[in-house]
Motif scaffolding. Structure first.
Motif, PDB file in Angstrom:
ATOM      1  N   LEU A 256      -0.854  -4.804  -6.943  1.00 32.62           N
ATOM      2  CA  LEU A 256       0.066  -4.099  -6.074  1.00 32.62           C
ATOM      3  C   LEU A 256      -0.301  -3.958  -4.706  1.00 32.62           C
ATOM      4  O   LEU A 256       0.765  -4.171  -3.867  1.00 32.62           O
ATOM      5  CB  LEU A 256      -0.088  -2.845  -6.883  1.00 32.62           C
ATOM      6  CG  LEU A 256       0.557  -2.494  -8.248  1.00 32.62           C
ATOM      7  CD1 LEU A 256       0.268  -0.947  -8.621  1.00 32.62           C
ATOM      8  CD2 LEU A 256       1.899  -2.627  -8.458  1.00 32.62           C
ATOM      9  N   ALA A 260       2.216  -5.500  -1.834  1.00 35.91           N
ATOM     10  CA  ALA A 260       2.496  -4.473  -0.757  1.00 35.91           C
ATOM     11  C   ALA A 260       2.194  -4.984   0.678  1.00 35.91           C
ATOM     12  O   ALA A 260       3.272  -4.957   1.639  1.00 35.91           O
ATOM     13  CB  ALA A 260       1.818  -3.098  -0.803  1.00 35.91           C
ATOM     14  N   GLY A 264       5.458  -6.207   3.199  1.00 39.32           N
ATOM     15  CA  GLY A 264       5.243  -5.187   4.801  1.00 39.32           C
ATOM     16  C   GLY A 264       5.373  -6.457   5.673  1.00 39.32           C
ATOM     17  O   GLY A 264       5.967  -6.366   6.797  1.00 39.32           O
TER      18      GLY A 264
END
Length: 281
Positions: A256, A260, A264
């Protein structure tokens, strides 16, 4: 000639009879040494293998396995002891049932209590459960429960955290009238546990489980035949499994975090030329 044949026949019969006697004498001791099918020996366990007796001290505690229901008979005022193993990540639960004789034979109420001690004979606190019960004169039984804290892999020397090893169960009457002392009583005890999993996993671990006779011996003494007060030896070893569901959550968290970071970067890197800068030309 006929007389000679008769004599020879009689001699052969005598030889066969003597051989039969010798064979019988040789077989008789072997038959005497082997037990008869009807012979039976006394045992301290029932037909299912569960113990039917209890010890009277820590040293004589009756060993039981988790999930095994043990029974015992004694007298009011006696101390009854059992022992069971508990390993890392388990939350043991001890259940006890006390059965008393007919209420007409008892004049006052009785208070019974179940206590649990670890391999160092330190009393372990119960997280929850009815550890003490008072049996009224008109009642005949009571159920007691003690749910321990989760067994840890290690603890500070000054702490009394539950650690892997042997645990002792002590059942006794803590408040009873003098007239009721010595009356017969029976008990049923069962120890079970819930596997808490990775949430209880820690980085440290004990070098030896808290088993009397093992935890206090040195490497030199282990090579010799020494008395061991407990014979618990799990098939997979004590705290031998390094795998816990903590690894799964760690891997999921890493994936995860990587997703992420990629998301981003895709949102912040921009798709065109910055404003105010003319194209080359």
């Amino acid at each position: 000639m006929r007389g000679v044949r008769v004599v020879r026949g009689v001699g052969a019969v005598r030889l066969l009879a003597a051989a039969g006697l010798l064979l019988g004498a040789a077989v008789a001791p072997a038959a005497a040494d082997s037990p008869s099918p009807d012979a039976s020996s006394s045992s301290s366990s029932d037909k299912d293998g569960a113990p039917t007796t209890a010890g009277t001290s820590f040293r004589t505690a009756t060993e039981i396995e988790q999930g095994e229901k043990a029974t015992a008979s004694g007298s009011t005022g006696d101390y009854l002891y059992w022992s069971f193993p508990a390993d890392l990540g388990q939350r043991p639960t001890v259940k006890a049932t006390v059965k008393l004789p007919e209420s007409a034979k008892r004049g006052t109420a009785q208070t019974w209590r179940v206590d649990v001690y670890d391999g160092l004979r330190r009393r372990q606190a119960c997280q929850y459960g009815a550890q003490t019960r008072t049996i009224a004169p008109e009642a005949s039984s009571a159920d007691l429960t003690c749910v321990l804290r989760t067994v840890r892999g290690w603890a500070e020397p000054w702490a009394d955290d539950p650690l892997p090893g042997t645990y002792y169960v002590r059942l006794t009457a803590v408040s009873v009238g003098s007239a009721d002392l010595g009356l017969p009583a029976s008990a049923e005890v069962e120890a079970d546990s819930k596997d808490i999993g990775g949430s209880a996993a820690v980085d440290g671990s004990l070098g030896k489980p808290l088993i009397p006779g093992i935890a206090v011996t040195s490497e030199a003494e282990e090579e010799k035949d020494s008395a061991v007060l407990s014979s618990f030896d799990p098939n997979d070893g004590w705290s031998s499994g390094w795998w816990t569901d903590r690894w799964i959550w760690t891997a999921v968290g890493g994936v995860l975090a990587a997703l992420a970071g990629i998301g981003g970067y895709a949102l912040t890197r921009g798709g065109g030329r910055p404003r105010g800068i003319p194209p080359r030309g």
